[in-house]
Design a protein around this motif. Structure first.
Motif, PDB file in Angstrom:
ATOM      1  N   TRP A  54     -28.602 -30.349  96.858  1.00 51.76           N
ATOM      2  CA  TRP A  54     -27.397 -31.181  96.729  1.00 51.76           C
ATOM      3  C   TRP A  54     -26.254 -30.580  97.529  1.00 51.76           C
ATOM      4  CZ3 TRP A  54     -27.541 -30.663  90.706  1.00 51.76           C
ATOM      5  CH2 TRP A  54     -28.705 -31.290  90.223  1.00 51.76           C
ATOM      6  N   VAL A  55     -26.084 -29.264  97.353  1.00 58.47           N
ATOM      7  CA  VAL A  55     -24.978 -28.601  98.039  1.00 58.47           C
ATOM      8  C   VAL A  55     -25.214 -28.639  99.540  1.00 58.47           C
ATOM      9  CG1 VAL A  55     -23.719 -26.450  98.265  1.00 58.47           C
ATOM     10  CG2 VAL A  55     -24.597 -27.130  96.049  1.00 58.47           C
ATOM     11  N   ALA A  56     -26.471 -28.414  99.950  1.00 58.89           N
ATOM     12  CA  ALA A  56     -26.773 -28.392 101.379  1.00 58.89           C
ATOM     13  C   ALA A  56     -26.489 -29.744 102.011  1.00 58.89           C
ATOM     14  CB  ALA A  56     -28.230 -28.003 101.595  1.00 58.89           C
ATOM     15  N   ILE A  57     -26.850 -30.804 101.314  1.00 56.35           N
ATOM     16  CA  ILE A  57     -26.652 -32.130 101.879  1.00 56.35           C
ATOM     17  C   ILE A  57     -25.176 -32.495 101.893  1.00 56.35           C
ATOM     18  CG2 ILE A  57     -27.019 -34.574 101.416  1.00 56.35           C
ATOM     19  CD1 ILE A  57     -29.853 -33.908 100.758  1.00 56.35           C
ATOM     20  N   GLY A  58     -24.514 -32.252 100.792  1.00 56.47           N
ATOM     21  CA  GLY A  58     -23.098 -32.589 100.726  1.00 56.47           C
ATOM     22  C   GLY A  58     -22.289 -31.758 101.700  1.00 56.47           C
ATOM     23  N   GLY A  59     -22.679 -30.534 101.882  1.00 54.37           N
ATOM     24  CA  GLY A  59     -21.952 -29.665 102.794  1.00 54.37           C
ATOM     25  C   GLY A  59     -21.554 -28.389 102.095  1.00 54.37           C
ATOM     26  N   ARG A  60     -22.269 -27.310 102.451  1.00 57.63           N
ATOM     27  CA  ARG A  60     -21.889 -26.040 101.841  1.00 57.63           C
ATOM     28  C   ARG A  60     -20.586 -25.571 102.464  1.00 57.63           C
ATOM     29  NH1 ARG A  60     -26.373 -22.334 105.020  1.00 57.63           N
ATOM     30  NH2 ARG A  60     -27.553 -24.215 105.366  1.00 57.63           N
ATOM     31  N   GLY A  61     -19.797 -24.947 101.653  1.00 59.01           N
ATOM     32  CA  GLY A  61     -18.522 -24.483 102.181  1.00 59.01           C
ATOM     33  C   GLY A  61     -17.428 -25.521 102.069  1.00 59.01           C
ATOM     34  N   THR A  62     -17.727 -26.685 101.508  1.00 61.23           N
ATOM     35  CA  THR A  62     -16.664 -27.623 101.167  1.00 61.23           C
ATOM     36  C   THR A  62     -16.922 -28.068  99.737  1.00 61.23           C
ATOM     37  OG1 THR A  62     -17.938 -29.487 101.953  1.00 61.23           O
ATOM     38  CG2 THR A  62     -16.408 -28.524 103.505  1.00 61.23           C
ATOM     39  N   LEU A  63     -15.902 -27.974  98.909  1.00 61.76           N
ATOM     40  CA  LEU A  63     -16.105 -28.270  97.491  1.00 61.76           C
ATOM     41  C   LEU A  63     -16.393 -29.746  97.276  1.00 61.76           C
ATOM     42  CD1 LEU A  63     -13.306 -26.048  96.032  1.00 61.76           C
ATOM     43  CD2 LEU A  63     -15.753 -25.707  95.818  1.00 61.76           C
ATOM     44  N   ILE A  64     -15.617 -30.587  97.945  1.00 60.51           N
ATOM     45  CA  ILE A  64     -15.792 -32.017  97.715  1.00 60.51           C
ATOM     46  C   ILE A  64     -17.174 -32.444  98.191  1.00 60.51           C
ATOM     47  CG2 ILE A  64     -14.782 -32.801  99.905  1.00 60.51           C
ATOM     48  CD1 ILE A  64     -13.982 -34.383  96.561  1.00 60.51           C
ATOM     49  N   GLY A  65     -17.648 -31.815  99.283  1.00 66.80           N
ATOM     50  CA  GLY A  65     -18.980 -32.132  99.792  1.00 66.80           C
ATOM     51  C   GLY A  65     -20.051 -31.812  98.769  1.00 66.80           C
ATOM     52  N   ALA A  66     -19.930 -30.635  98.130  1.00 66.50           N
ATOM     53  CA  ALA A  66     -20.937 -30.232  97.149  1.00 66.50           C
ATOM     54  C   ALA A  66     -20.972 -31.226  95.991  1.00 66.50           C
ATOM     55  CB  ALA A  66     -20.629 -28.830  96.635  1.00 66.50           C
ATOM     56  N   ALA A  67     -19.786 -31.585  95.495  1.00 66.58           N
ATOM     57  CA  ALA A  67     -19.739 -32.488  94.342  1.00 66.58           C
ATOM     58  C   ALA A  67     -20.295 -33.861  94.713  1.00 66.58           C
ATOM     59  CB  ALA A  67     -18.304 -32.616  93.841  1.00 66.58           C
ATOM     60  N   LEU A  68     -19.863 -34.371  95.873  1.00 69.22           N
ATOM     61  CA  LEU A  68     -20.342 -35.693  96.278  1.00 69.22           C
ATOM     62  C   LEU A  68     -21.834 -35.653  96.595  1.00 69.22           C
ATOM     63  CD1 LEU A  68     -17.439 -37.063  98.483  1.00 69.22           C
ATOM     64  CD2 LEU A  68     -18.065 -37.689  96.149  1.00 69.22           C
ATOM     65  N   GLY A  69     -22.278 -34.553  97.180  1.00 68.97           N
ATOM     66  CA  GLY A  69     -23.702 -34.419  97.479  1.00 68.97           C
ATOM     67  C   GLY A  69     -24.538 -34.504  96.220  1.00 68.97           C
ATOM     68  N   ALA A  70     -24.076 -33.834  95.167  1.00 70.31           N
ATOM     69  CA  ALA A  70     -24.827 -33.863  93.909  1.00 70.31           C
ATOM     70  C   ALA A  70     -24.882 -35.277  93.354  1.00 70.31           C
ATOM     71  CB  ALA A  70     -24.170 -32.932  92.897  1.00 70.31           C
ATOM     72  N   ILE A  71     -23.747 -35.965  93.375  1.00 72.79           N
ATOM     73  CA  ILE A  71     -23.728 -37.319  92.819  1.00 72.79           C
ATOM     74  C   ILE A  71     -24.598 -38.251  93.657  1.00 72.79           C
ATOM     75  CG2 ILE A  71     -22.239 -39.287  92.304  1.00 72.79           C
ATOM     76  CD1 ILE A  71     -20.008 -37.244  91.721  1.00 72.79           C
ATOM     77  N   ALA A  72     -24.443 -38.157  94.990  1.00 73.18           N
ATOM     78  CA  ALA A  72     -25.187 -39.070  95.864  1.00 73.18           C
ATOM     79  C   ALA A  72     -26.691 -38.839  95.759  1.00 73.18           C
ATOM     80  CB  ALA A  72     -24.725 -38.877  97.315  1.00 73.18           C
ATOM     81  N   MET A  73     -27.103 -37.558  95.785  1.00 68.09           N
ATOM     82  CA  MET A  73     -28.539 -37.265  95.734  1.00 68.09           C
ATOM     83  C   MET A  73     -29.139 -37.747  94.421  1.00 68.09           C
ATOM     84  SD  MET A  73     -30.190 -36.093  98.169  1.00 68.09           S
ATOM     85  CE  MET A  73     -31.631 -35.396  97.399  1.00 68.09           C
TER      86      MET A  73
END
Lengths: 299, 360
Positions: free
Chosen positions: B281-300
Motif C-alpha cells: 500500500w505504502v509503495a503504491i501510494g508513494g513512500r516518503g509522502t504521508l498522504i500517498g501512503a494513506a491514499l494508497g492503503a485506501i485505494a488498494m
C-alpha cells in the motif's frame, strides 16, 4: 532417545541447508533478496512430480523406481532456466537495491504460486517416493533411521561438495568470486559481469530446484510449499553470515539442532520462539553472523 | 518546513486537506451501512500505512512485521470485547480447550481503558525491544527486515499454538457490545466510523508534525546516509528505535479500530502476507509522502474488495505484477509520479519529501 533427536536435528538441518544453499549464493554473494526462492523450490518439487508422471505414463513399471535419479537433474535444470529468465528480465534492474529486490521478487513469487495453482490445482499432490528409499537403517532397538532422511543428508553433502568445487576450484567460480568482491575491477580485467551475474543467480535457483526435489520425499507438495521454508532459510543465512559456505552450514546446523531440541523440551510453537530468541541473542554477540567477511569498507 | 510562508500552494494544500477531512466526516450521510463499514476498515488500514511510511518512507527501514503490531493491538481490543460479550466468564474457545478459569493475564482486559492502553503499549514495547537489540548493533537493512519477518512467523505460530489462550486459528470473534453499546447497531457503527476518521486525521497530523520537526529531518538524513549522520555526532540507533516504536504504536491503534469494524481477529490477518501487503500500500501510494501512503492503503483495499471476490485468481496475478511494476518503474509510487510532473513544471521548487537519493 537422544540419538534419535540428534538424527532428527541433523535431518532438519540438512533440509534447511539445502534450502539455504541457493540463498547463500543469491543473497550472500549477490546481495539480492530473492523471496521467490521458495517458489523456485516449489518449481523443483513440481518438476519431480512431472517426471514421476511421465515415468508412470510412458515407461514400464519396473523402471519407475529410477525416476528419482532423473528427477534431480530435471528439477535443477528447470529451476535453473526459470532463475535465468528471472535474472535477465527483472533482477538485473535491482542490483544494489536489496529491499526493493525483496518486494519485487515477492511479487514474482505470488505470480508463480498462483500459476502453479492454476496449472496443478490448489490441493496438494503426492509424489510416490522410489521403493529403494522405503524403510530405514536399524541401529538399535526402536531407533530407525529412515533411508529418505539419510538420502537427503547425502544429497546435501553432494551439493555442498559440488558447490565447493565450483566456487573455489573452477574458472567460472573464480570469476564469480572476483565479480562479487570487486565488480568494477573484474570488469576491467575482461570478466563479463553480466554473464557471471546471470549464471550465479541461475545456479542459486537450480539448487533451490534440487531442494524442492528433496522435499517431495518428506510429504505431499502444494503451490505454497516454498513459503514454509523461506523465512527459516533466510534466518540460516543471517545467522551463518554471508559470503562463505561454511557459515551457511553452521547456521543451518545451529537452527536445525536447536529447533529439534527446544521442540523436544517444550512444544512446537514455543520451540520456534526460543530459537528466534537465541538467534537474536547470538546476533548481539556477533551481528554479522558466524562467519563474516572482513572488510574495511563502511556498509 | 519549520517556518513556512503562506504561499498560495500551501493555502491550496490546506484547503485540500480540509476538504478531504470534511468528506471523511460526512461520508456516513451518503454511504450505505455496508460501504461505510468497508470504508472504516480501509481507514484503519490507512493508519497503519501512515506508521509504516514513517519508518520505511522517511527512515529507510523496511519492516515486514507491522502485521504483528497491528495484530497485537487488535488482539488486545478483541480480548476486551470478548470478555464483555461473555460477561467476565471464560470465553467459549477456552471451554473447548478445557480451560475452566480465566487466565490471570486476561482478567485486566475487562477494563476498557486497560485494553486500549495495552493495545498501544504491547506493540510499542515489542518494537522497542526488537529495535534495541537490532539497531544498537547496527543490524539494519535486509537483516532487520528478515528478523521482523521471523518475528511475524513466531508470533503467528504462538497465537495458533496456544489455542486455549488465543483462540488458535479461529482467532477471537463473537462480540456483542462495546462499553454497553451494541456493535451491531447502525448508530454505534457510525460513531465508530467517526472515531476512526478522527484518529486517522490525528495520526496524520502527528506524522506531519514528526516529519516536519528537527527529529524528522534527522530521520531523513539517516535514510539517505546513516554513516554521515553518525559522523556528525548523532546516534542513529536512538532515532531508529524511537520511530520504530512510534510506528508500532500507530499500528496497534489501527489494529484496535480494525477489530471494532470487522468483528474478528485471527492469526491469518496478521501473518506474512498481510504484513507485506501493508508495505505494498505504502509503495503504491508513494513512500516518503504521508498522504500517498494513506491514499494508497485506501485505494488498494478498495480495489481488493471490488475485484478479489469476483476474480480471486486474477487478483493475485494483479497484485504480484503490481509489486514488480511499482518497485522497478515507480519507486516513489503514485504520489511520486504526481511529484515528478510538478517537478517538471517547476524545476526551482524541489520536492523536499521525495526520495531522490535512496541509500538502501
Amino acid at each position: 532417545m537422544y540419538l534419535l533427536q540428534l538424527f532428527n536435528g541433523l535431518s532438519i538441518s540438512s533440509i534447511l541447508l539445502l534450502v539455504a544453499l541457493g540463498l547463500a549464493i543469491t543473497f550472500g554473494l549477490m546481495k539480492v533478496i530473492n523471496m521467490a526462492h521458495g517458489e523456485l523450490i516449489m518449481i523443483g518439487a513440481y518438476s519431480t512430480y512431472l517426471t514421476q508422471n511421465i515415468f508412470k505414463a510412458y515407461l514400464p513399471a519396473s523402471m519407475f523406481d529410477w525416476y528419482f535419479v532423473l528427477a534431480i537433474p530435471a528439477s535443477f535444470a528447470i529451476a535453473f532456466v526459470v532463475g535465468l529468465i528471472l535474472e535477465m528480465s527483472l533482477i538485473r534492474f535491482l542490483y544494489g537495491r536489496p529491499l526493493d529486490s525483496l518486494l519485487a521478487t515477492w511479487g514474482v513469487g505470488l505470480v508463480l504460486q498462483q500459476l502453479a495453482r492454476s496449472i496443478f490445482g490448489a490441493p496438494n499432490v503426492a509424489v510416490t517416493s522410489p521403493s529403494w528409499l522405503d524403510g530405514g537403517l536399524m541401529i538399535m532397538d526402536g531407533t530407525l533411521l529412515p533411508y529418505k532422511r539419510l538420502f537427503i543428508i547425502a544429497l546435501v553433502i553432494a551439493c555442498l561438495v559440488a558447490m565447493y568445487f565450483y566456487i573455489y576450484r573452477s574458472h567460472e567460480g573464480r570469476r564469480m568470486r572476483a565479480v562479487m568482491q570487486n565488480r568494477d575491477m573484474a570488469a576491467c580485467l575482461g570478466v563479463s559481469t553480466r554473464r557471471v551475474d546471470a549464471m550465479t543467480f541461475a545456479i542459486g535457483s537450480g539448487i533451490a530446484g534440487i531442494a524442492g526435489c528433496a522435499l517431495t520425499l518428506m510429504g505431499s507438495i502444494g503451490p505454497s510449499l516454498g513459503t514454509y521454508y523461506i523465512v527459516d532459510a533466510f534466518m540460516v543465512v543471517v545467522l551463518g553470515g554471508v559470503g562463505k559456505l561454511v557459515g551457511t552450514v553452521l547456521g543451518a546446523m545451529g537452527i536445525g539442532m536447536f529447533n529439534t531440541l527446544f521442540e523436544y523440551w517444550t512444544n512446537a510453537s514455543l520451540g520456534k520462539v526460543l530459537v528466534f530468541v537465541c538467534i537474536v541473542a547470538f546476533l548481539q554477540w556477533k551481528p554479522m553472523g558466524f562467519v563474516a567477511m572482513r572488510s574495511r569498507s563502511l556498509d | 518546513m519549520l517556518q513556512q510562508k503562506w504561499t498560495p500552494q500551501r493555502i491550496w494544500l490546506l484547503v485540500g486537506y480540509a476538504a478531504a477531512a470534511a468528506a471523511l466526516f460526512s461520508a456516513p450521510m451518503f454511504a450505505s451501512d455496508f460501504r461505510l463499514n468497508l470504508l472504516a476498515k480501509f481507514l484503519a488500514f490507512a493508519i497503519v500505512a501512515l506508521g509504516l511510511d514513517l519508518i520505511w518512507g522517511y527512515t529507510g527501514i523496511l519492516s515486514l512485521g507491522h502485521g504483528i503490531f497491528f495484530g497485537l493491538g487488535a488482539y488486545a481490543m478483541a480480548m476486551y470485547l470478548k470478555l464483555e460479550a461473555s460477561g467476565g466468564m471464560p470465553p467459549d474457545f477456552m471451554g473447548w480447550s478445557g480451560l475452566k478459569e480465566l487466565p490471570y493475564f486476561w482478567k485486566p482486559f475487562e477494563n476498557f481503558g486497560f485494553a486500549v492502553a495495552m493495545g498501544i503499549l504491547i506493540p510499542s514495547v515489542l518494537a522497542l525491544v526488537l529495535g534495541y537489540v537490532t539497531f544498537r548493533n547496527r543490524i539494519k537493512g535486509v537483516y532487520f527486515t528478515i528478523l521482523t519477518q521471523a518475528l511475524v512467523i513466531i508470533t503467528t505460530t504462538l497465537l495458533v499454538g496456544q489455542q486455549a489462550f488465543t483462540g488458535g486459528t479461529n482467532g477471537i470473534t463473537g462480540y456483542s457490545t462495546i462499553l454497553g453499546a451494541s456493535l451491531g447497531s447502525a448508530d454505534t457503527k457510525r460513531v465508530l466510523y467517526w472515531i476512526t476518521a478522527a484518529v486517522l486525521i490525528a495520526v496524520f497530523i502527528l506524522c506531519r508534525y514528526i516529519v516536519g520537526s528537527r527529529f524528522g529531518k534527522v530521520l531523513r538524513a539517516i535514510r539517505d546516509g546513516e554513516n554521515r549522520v553518525r559522523f556528525i555526532g548523532y546516534n542513529p540507533a536512538i532515532y531508529q528505535m524511537v520511530i520504530f516504536t512510534i510506528s508500532a504504536a500507530i499500528a496497534g491503534i489501527a489494529g484496535m479500530l480494525f477489530v471494532l469494524h470487522v468483528g474478528i481477529i485471527s492469526p491469518s490477518m496478521l501473518g506474512i502476507v498481510p504484513s507485506i501487503e501493508m508495505v505494498l500500500w505504502v509503495a503504491i501510494g508513494g513512500r516518503g509522502t504521508l498522504i500517498g501512503a494513506a491514499l494508497g492503503a485506501i485505494a488498494m483495499n478498495w480495489a481488493k474488495s471490488e475485484f478479489s471476490t469476483a476474480y480471486p485468481e486474477g487478483w493475485l496475478f494483479f497484485m504480484g505484477g503490481l509489486f514488480v511494476i511499482v518497485v522497478v518503474f515507480m519507486p516513489k509510487g503514485i504520489a511520486g509520479l504526481i511529484g515528478q510532473i510538478k517537478f517538471r513544471k517547476k524545476r526551482k521548487e524541489e520536492d523536499h519529501e521525495g526520495i531522490r537519493n535512496p541509500a538502501v
